[in-house]
Design a protein around this motif. Structure first.
Motif, short mmCIF file in Angstrom:
data_model
loop_
_atom_site.label_atom_id
_atom_site.label_comp_id
_atom_site.label_asym_id
_atom_site.label_seq_id
_atom_site.Cartn_x
_atom_site.Cartn_y
_atom_site.Cartn_z
N PHE A 51 0.83 -1.20 0.00
CA PHE A 51 0.00 0.00 0.00
C PHE A 51 0.87 1.26 0.00
O PHE A 51 0.63 2.19 -0.77
N VAL A 52 1.87 1.27 0.88
CA VAL A 52 2.73 2.45 0.99
C VAL A 52 3.53 2.65 -0.29
O VAL A 52 3.66 3.78 -0.79
N ALA A 53 4.06 1.57 -0.87
CA ALA A 53 4.81 1.68 -2.12
C ALA A 53 3.92 2.24 -3.23
O ALA A 53 4.38 3.03 -4.07
N THR A 54 2.65 1.85 -3.24
CA THR A 54 1.72 2.36 -4.25
C THR A 54 1.55 3.86 -4.11
O THR A 54 1.56 4.60 -5.12
N VAL A 55 1.40 4.35 -2.89
CA VAL A 55 1.28 5.80 -2.67
C VAL A 55 2.54 6.51 -3.13
O VAL A 55 2.48 7.55 -3.80
N VAL A 56 3.70 5.98 -2.79
CA VAL A 56 4.96 6.61 -3.20
C VAL A 56 5.04 6.69 -4.72
O VAL A 56 5.41 7.74 -5.29
N LEU A 57 4.68 5.61 -5.41
CA LEU A 57 4.78 5.60 -6.87
C LEU A 57 3.69 6.45 -7.53
O LEU A 57 3.89 6.94 -8.64
N GLN A 58 2.57 6.66 -6.86
CA GLN A 58 1.61 7.64 -7.35
C GLN A 58 2.20 9.04 -7.31
O GLN A 58 2.02 9.83 -8.24
N LEU A 59 2.93 9.35 -6.25
CA LEU A 59 3.61 10.65 -6.16
C LEU A 59 4.69 10.78 -7.22
O LEU A 59 4.91 11.86 -7.77
N VAL A 60 5.36 9.67 -7.53
CA VAL A 60 6.34 9.68 -8.63
C VAL A 60 5.63 9.99 -9.95
O VAL A 60 6.10 10.83 -10.74
N ALA A 61 4.49 9.33 -10.19
CA ALA A 61 3.76 9.55 -11.43
C ALA A 61 3.27 10.99 -11.55
O ALA A 61 3.16 11.53 -12.66
N GLU A 62 3.01 11.63 -10.42
CA GLU A 62 2.57 13.03 -10.41
C GLU A 62 3.74 14.00 -10.55
O GLU A 62 3.52 15.22 -10.61
N GLY A 63 4.97 13.50 -10.59
CA GLY A 63 6.14 14.35 -10.73
C GLY A 63 6.55 15.06 -9.47
O GLY A 63 7.38 15.98 -9.51
N ARG A 64 6.05 14.62 -8.33
CA ARG A 64 6.36 15.30 -7.07
C ARG A 64 7.63 14.77 -6.43
O ARG A 64 8.28 15.47 -5.65
N ILE A 65 7.98 13.55 -6.73
CA ILE A 65 9.24 12.94 -6.29
C ILE A 65 9.72 12.02 -7.41
O ILE A 65 8.99 11.77 -8.37
N ALA A 66 10.95 11.51 -7.27
CA ALA A 66 11.50 10.55 -8.22
C ALA A 66 12.21 9.45 -7.45
O ALA A 66 12.77 9.70 -6.38
N VAL A 67 12.19 8.24 -8.01
CA VAL A 67 12.82 7.14 -7.30
C VAL A 67 14.32 7.34 -7.18
O VAL A 67 14.97 6.77 -6.30
N GLU A 68 14.88 8.19 -8.05
CA GLU A 68 16.33 8.45 -7.98
C GLU A 68 16.68 9.52 -6.95
O GLU A 68 17.86 9.78 -6.70
N ASP A 69 15.68 10.14 -6.33
CA ASP A 69 15.96 11.21 -5.37
C ASP A 69 16.74 10.68 -4.17
O ASP A 69 16.37 9.65 -3.58
N PRO A 70 17.82 11.35 -3.77
CA PRO A 70 18.49 10.99 -2.51
C PRO A 70 17.54 11.22 -1.34
O PRO A 70 16.90 12.27 -1.25
N VAL A 71 17.45 10.24 -0.46
CA VAL A 71 16.54 10.36 0.68
C VAL A 71 16.95 11.52 1.57
O VAL A 71 16.10 12.22 2.14
N GLY A 72 18.25 11.75 1.68
CA GLY A 72 18.73 12.84 2.52
C GLY A 72 18.26 14.21 2.05
O GLY A 72 18.19 15.15 2.85
N GLY A 73 17.92 14.32 0.77
CA GLY A 73 17.39 15.59 0.28
C GLY A 73 16.02 15.90 0.83
O GLY A 73 15.65 17.07 0.98
N TRP A 74 15.24 14.86 1.10
CA TRP A 74 13.92 15.03 1.68
C TRP A 74 13.95 15.02 3.20
O TRP A 74 13.12 15.68 3.84
N LEU A 75 14.88 14.28 3.77
CA LEU A 75 14.95 14.13 5.23
C LEU A 75 16.36 14.47 5.71
O LEU A 75 17.10 13.61 6.18
N PRO A 76 16.75 15.74 5.61
CA PRO A 76 18.14 16.10 5.93
C PRO A 76 18.48 15.99 7.41
O PRO A 76 19.67 16.04 7.76
N GLU A 77 17.48 15.81 8.26
CA GLU A 77 17.76 15.74 9.69
C GLU A 77 18.38 14.41 10.12
O GLU A 77 18.83 14.28 11.27
N TYR A 78 18.42 13.43 9.20
CA TYR A 78 19.00 12.14 9.55
C TYR A 78 20.33 11.94 8.83
O TYR A 78 20.47 12.30 7.66
N PRO A 79 21.32 11.34 9.50
CA PRO A 79 22.63 11.12 8.87
C PRO A 79 22.59 9.88 7.96
O PRO A 79 23.08 8.80 8.32
N LEU A 80 22.04 10.04 6.78
CA LEU A 80 21.86 8.93 5.84
C LEU A 80 22.99 8.91 4.82
O LEU A 80 23.62 9.93 4.53
#
Length: 322
Positions: A51-80
């Protein structure tokens, strides 16, 4: 009920979305010997990831995120790791350790499951653990991956993850017996009581906070709703072709298993292929497989038995796909 497959076992088989057969054995509740039924809700565990993966990929289809995005760019508060991407999280290839063992402790302190745990705190716990590897090297079942995905969904949308799952999947598909609890440990409505098998006996499983699994395994559903979700997903009702193909593009784990973006790939001995997911939660174990012929099998039992897990290529699955 055969040891390891009780107290109750339920199976539902559909073909192209139409119910073909249901079968049940054993009890939904040993206290009153009520038979297990198709309307009983249960905790679906890691099937939540689909279910969660489906929501994430819907956001990808909408152009709001991309699977190639570095996670640290969205969540910079964590040392990833700087090369960790959303795609690594979706495929369970982050290299991050799972927090669950550290949360419960050794020896186990089950009292920690009686209180709320913020996903941010669980991620921070995981990041303190040993066992980090570079992202992309191997598949590893780590609940940490999907906690991070849930946090990204909330950051991007400005809404709670459970609200996004409801408005993007549950409501459109009219999954009336499916919900995403975040705090309340009590199962709502008619449900199968959960058990843990130890020392040869089925013992009632205490209710636990859904916050301990959240985006990796907190949801509740029924066999009919799960069949409807996987049929809709794999028939292209929820995702455009490119994103659905990415979910199905599983990397091999062994000769019979692969894992894509939130989906297991199952390969039977005769070459038949299906996609779905396992689910393990306190008191419950489940499996959904949607075969490429259009046949969907949902199987669950209301117990957890670490010594005898529910095999995916079982007699019910073999009979149902025949």
């Amino acid at each position: 009920m055969e040891a390891g497959y009780g107290p109750g076992l339920f199976a539902r088989v559909t073909q192209d979305g139409v119910e073909q057969v249901t079968a049940a054995a054993g009890a939904a509740d040993l206290a009153d010997s009520r038979p297990i039924s198709p309307t009983d809700r249960f905790r679906i565990g890691s099937i939540t990831k689909a279910f969660v993966a489906t929501v994430v990929l819907q956001l990808v289809a909408e152009g709001r995120i991309a699977v190639e995005d570095p996670v640290g760019g969205w969540l910079p508060e964590y040392p990833l790791h700087p090369e960790l991407t959303l795609g690594h999280l979706l495929a369970l290839r982050s290299g991050l350790p799972c927090y669950t063992g550290a949360l419960i402790g050794n020896p186990p302190d089950w009292r920690v499951l009686d209180r709320y745990h913020a996903p941010e705190d669980l991620v921070r716990l995981a990041l303190t653990l040993d066992g980090h590897t570079p992202p992309g090297l191997a598949h590893r079942r780590s609940s940490t991956d999907y906690l991070l995905l849930g946090l990204v969904v909330e950051w991007v949308t400005g809404q709670r993850l459970d609200a996004q799952v409801w408005q993007r999947i549950i409501a459109p598909l009219q999954l009336r017996d499916t919900y995403f609890p975040t705090v309340d440990p009590t199962l709502r409505g008619r449900h199968a009581a959960g058990y843990v098998r130890c020392d040869g006996r089925y013992r009632p499983c205490p209710e636990v906070t859904p916050s301990q699994s959240w985006a990796s395994g907190a949801m509740v559903s029924t066999p009919a709703d799960l069949a409807r979700f996987f049929d809709a997903l794999l028939d292209g009702e929820l995702l455009p072709p490119d994103q659905l193909a990415a979910m199905r593009a599983a990397v091999a784990i062994d000769d019979q298993h692969g894992y894509g973006y939130g989906l297991h790939r199952f390969r039977f001995d005769d070459g038949t292929v299906g996609f779905g997911h396992y689910g393990v939660a306190p008191g419950y174990e489940s499996l959904v497989v949607r075969i490429d012929t259009g046949r969907t099998v949902v199987l669950y039992r209301n117990s957890f038995d670490k010594a005898s897990p529910l095999p995916w290529n079982n007699l019910v699955m073999s009979a149902a796909r025949g």
